[in-house]
Scaffold this motif. Structure first.
Motif, PDB file in Angstrom:
ATOM      1  N   GLU A   1       8.335  -5.659 -11.827  1.00 46.65           N
ATOM      2  CA  GLU A   1       6.883  -5.820 -11.854  1.00 46.65           C
ATOM      3  C   GLU A   1       6.429  -6.693 -10.675  1.00 46.65           C
ATOM      4  O   GLU A   1       5.479  -6.377  -9.972  1.00 46.65           O
ATOM      5  N   ALA A   2       7.187  -7.780 -10.465  1.00 45.95           N
ATOM      6  CA  ALA A   2       6.814  -8.704  -9.385  1.00 45.95           C
ATOM      7  C   ALA A   2       6.921  -7.994  -8.031  1.00 45.95           C
ATOM      8  O   ALA A   2       6.059  -8.167  -7.155  1.00 45.95           O
TER       9      ALA A   2
ATOM     10  N   ARG B   1      -2.238  -3.422   0.694  1.00 45.78           N
ATOM     11  CA  ARG B   1      -3.650  -3.226   0.337  1.00 45.78           C
ATOM     12  C   ARG B   1      -4.427  -2.711   1.545  1.00 45.78           C
ATOM     13  O   ARG B   1      -4.245  -3.181   2.663  1.00 45.78           O
TER      14      ARG B   1
ATOM     15  N   TRP C   1      10.799  -7.843 -15.329  1.00 49.31           N
ATOM     16  CA  TRP C   1       9.907  -8.825 -14.734  1.00 49.31           C
ATOM     17  C   TRP C   1       9.980  -8.772 -13.204  1.00 49.31           C
ATOM     18  O   TRP C   1       8.972  -8.777 -12.510  1.00 49.31           O
TER      19      TRP C   1
ATOM     20  N   LEU D   1       6.578  -4.828  -7.438  1.00 48.77           N
ATOM     21  CA  LEU D   1       5.457  -3.883  -7.324  1.00 48.77           C
ATOM     22  C   LEU D   1       4.180  -4.616  -6.925  1.00 48.77           C
ATOM     23  O   LEU D   1       3.453  -4.190  -6.023  1.00 48.77           O
ATOM     24  N   GLU D   2       3.964  -5.774  -7.619  1.00 53.29           N
ATOM     25  CA  GLU D   2       2.762  -6.561  -7.294  1.00 53.29           C
ATOM     26  C   GLU D   2       2.750  -6.943  -5.822  1.00 53.29           C
ATOM     27  O   GLU D   2       1.731  -6.854  -5.140  1.00 53.29           O
ATOM     28  N   GLU D   3       3.942  -7.365  -5.355  1.00 50.37           N
ATOM     29  CA  GLU D   3       4.029  -7.816  -3.976  1.00 50.37           C
ATOM     30  C   GLU D   3       3.720  -6.665  -3.022  1.00 50.37           C
ATOM     31  O   GLU D   3       2.983  -6.827  -2.052  1.00 50.37           O
ATOM     32  N   ARG D   4       4.265  -5.467  -3.337  1.00 55.00           N
ATOM     33  CA  ARG D   4       4.019  -4.314  -2.480  1.00 55.00           C
ATOM     34  C   ARG D   4       2.551  -3.946  -2.462  1.00 55.00           C
ATOM     35  O   ARG D   4       1.959  -3.675  -1.427  1.00 55.00           O
ATOM     36  N   LEU D   5       1.956  -3.962  -3.665  1.00 53.21           N
ATOM     37  CA  LEU D   5       0.534  -3.608  -3.740  1.00 53.21           C
ATOM     38  C   LEU D   5      -0.299  -4.579  -2.920  1.00 53.21           C
ATOM     39  O   LEU D   5      -1.223  -4.189  -2.212  1.00 53.21           O
ATOM     40  N   ALA D   6       0.105  -5.879  -3.004  1.00 52.33           N
ATOM     41  CA  ALA D   6      -0.674  -6.868  -2.260  1.00 52.33           C
ATOM     42  C   ALA D   6      -0.495  -6.668  -0.758  1.00 52.33           C
ATOM     43  O   ALA D   6      -1.455  -6.716   0.004  1.00 52.33           O
TER      44      ALA D   6
END
Ligand code: FA5
Length: 333
Positions: free
Chosen positions: A81-82, A92, A78, A84-89
């Motif tokens: 995943e979080a 961007r 978890w 990764l999400e933060e990095r992608l955001a």
């Protein structure tokens, strides 16, 4: 012991669920499940239990280990995943934003012209040679048939550093240096671009430092007509087919006969761009060549004068002032 295990489980599960970073999970794993971890130390105490209780407690301990393992794995996944999400955001990229235009430089008009001149002459079979800007008197004058007391030294007022060393007044010393290095062999076909220095007063067409391109060809049967042909080929490529050229008789101590070469400019009329001639036998001889066997032509042109004619520049001082409004006009895009 069962209660201790139960407490341990609750404590660890609570710690796992509160963890917000992967490093914290790693610490929790070590603390509870590691070799010196708390679960392991509880299990070590099993030896003191009565034999019938050992399998029961062992089973409970295993169950606690499994629960903790699976909680740790879930939380780990978890958190990853979080992250990764933060990095992608945060990384961007908005591809619809207008791009930034990096400031690009461009060649100085003099270098632009020098490159063109080199291209033309290498196309005619010439090689590019170089020589020093701080030169000895012997190469700048004496080997060019200009002994110390020669009146023609006045034609080129010089910056002396010592009585024997000066800033070269022309690129002609490179002729001698190249001939000496070739040790009597032919053919020689070179050009030499470079800076030269004279105690001339600066005005719209003269500078105390300017750029010359020397040319030298030595071979068994070189005549004035080769000189004429090479210069005409150069001028037509530089200024366009049909550009008119004329040779005027002139005098240089290192060439015989000597000429000055003018081209016809539609607005300015006849303009001198270079001096030239057949290499003087004495110059050939001093550089190790037999004037009975070989002959040569040489020329020396002013690069600024060529650039001024080519681009319609009215003052030689524009080349040296680094005014961006002037320089930007020569961007090739
Ligand atoms: C010479 O310097 C000879 N060495 C040229 C030469 C080479 C003749 C080989 C024969 C054989 P002159 O001083 O004329 O010649 O200069 C040659 C060219 O340099 C001139 O035609 C002119 O275009 C340029 N020039 C001369 N003085 C200046 C100056 N002060 N500022 C800018 N360009 C100059």
């Amino acid at each position: 012991m069962r209660e201790r295990l139960e407490m341990l489980k609750q404590e660890a599960v609570a710690a796992i669920s509160e963890a917000t970073r992967l490093e914290e999970l790693r610490d929790i794993r070590v603390r509870y499940l590691g070799k010196k971890g708390e679960l392991t130390s509880v299990l070590r105490g099993m030896g003191s239990l009565p034999p019938e209780e050992r399998p029961v407690i062992g089973g409970v301990a295993n169950e606690v280990r499994q629960v903790l393992e699976s909680r740790l794995q879930e939380k780990e996944a978890w958190l990853e995943e979080a992250a990764l999400e933060e990095r992608l955001a945060s990384e961007r990229i908005d591809v619809t934003l207008p791009g930034m235009n990096p400031a690009t430089g461009s060649l100085h008009p003099l270098n632009l012209v020098l490159e063109q001149i080199e291209d033309i002459f290498t196309g005619l079979g010439f090689q590019v040679a170089e020589g020093p800007e701080v030169e000895v008197d012997r190469y700048n004058f004496e080997a060019l048939n200009l002994p110390k007391d020669h009146p023609a030294r006045d034609m080129q007022d010089s910056f002396y550093i010592t009585p024997e060393i000066l800033l070269r007044t022309h690129t002609s010393p490179v002729q001698v240096r190249v001939m000496e290095s070739r040790e009597g062999t032919v053919p020689i076909r070179i050009i030499c671009p470079g800076k030269v220095y004279r105690r001339d007063d600066d005005d719209a067409t003269h500078s105390h430092q300017f750029t010359q391109i020397e040319g030298l060809m030595v071979d068994t049967h070189v005549s004035m007509s080769e000189l004429h042909g090479v210069l005409l080929a150069f001028i037509e490529q530089m200024f366009g087919a049909g550009t008119e050229m004329r040779l005027r008789p002139s005098y240089f101590p290192f060439t015989e006969p000597s000429v000055e070469v003018d081209i016809f400019h539609p607005e300015k009329g006849w303009v001198e761009i270079l001096g030239a001639g057949m290499v003087h036998p004495r110059v050939l001889e001093r550089a190790g060549y037999d004037p009975e066997q070989v002959s040569g032509f040489a020329f020396g042109m002013g690069a600024e004068r060529i650039a001024m004619l080519k681009y319609g520049i009215d003052d030689i001082r524009h080349f040296y002032n680094n005014d961006l409004r002037f320089l930007r006009q020569f961007r090739s895009e």
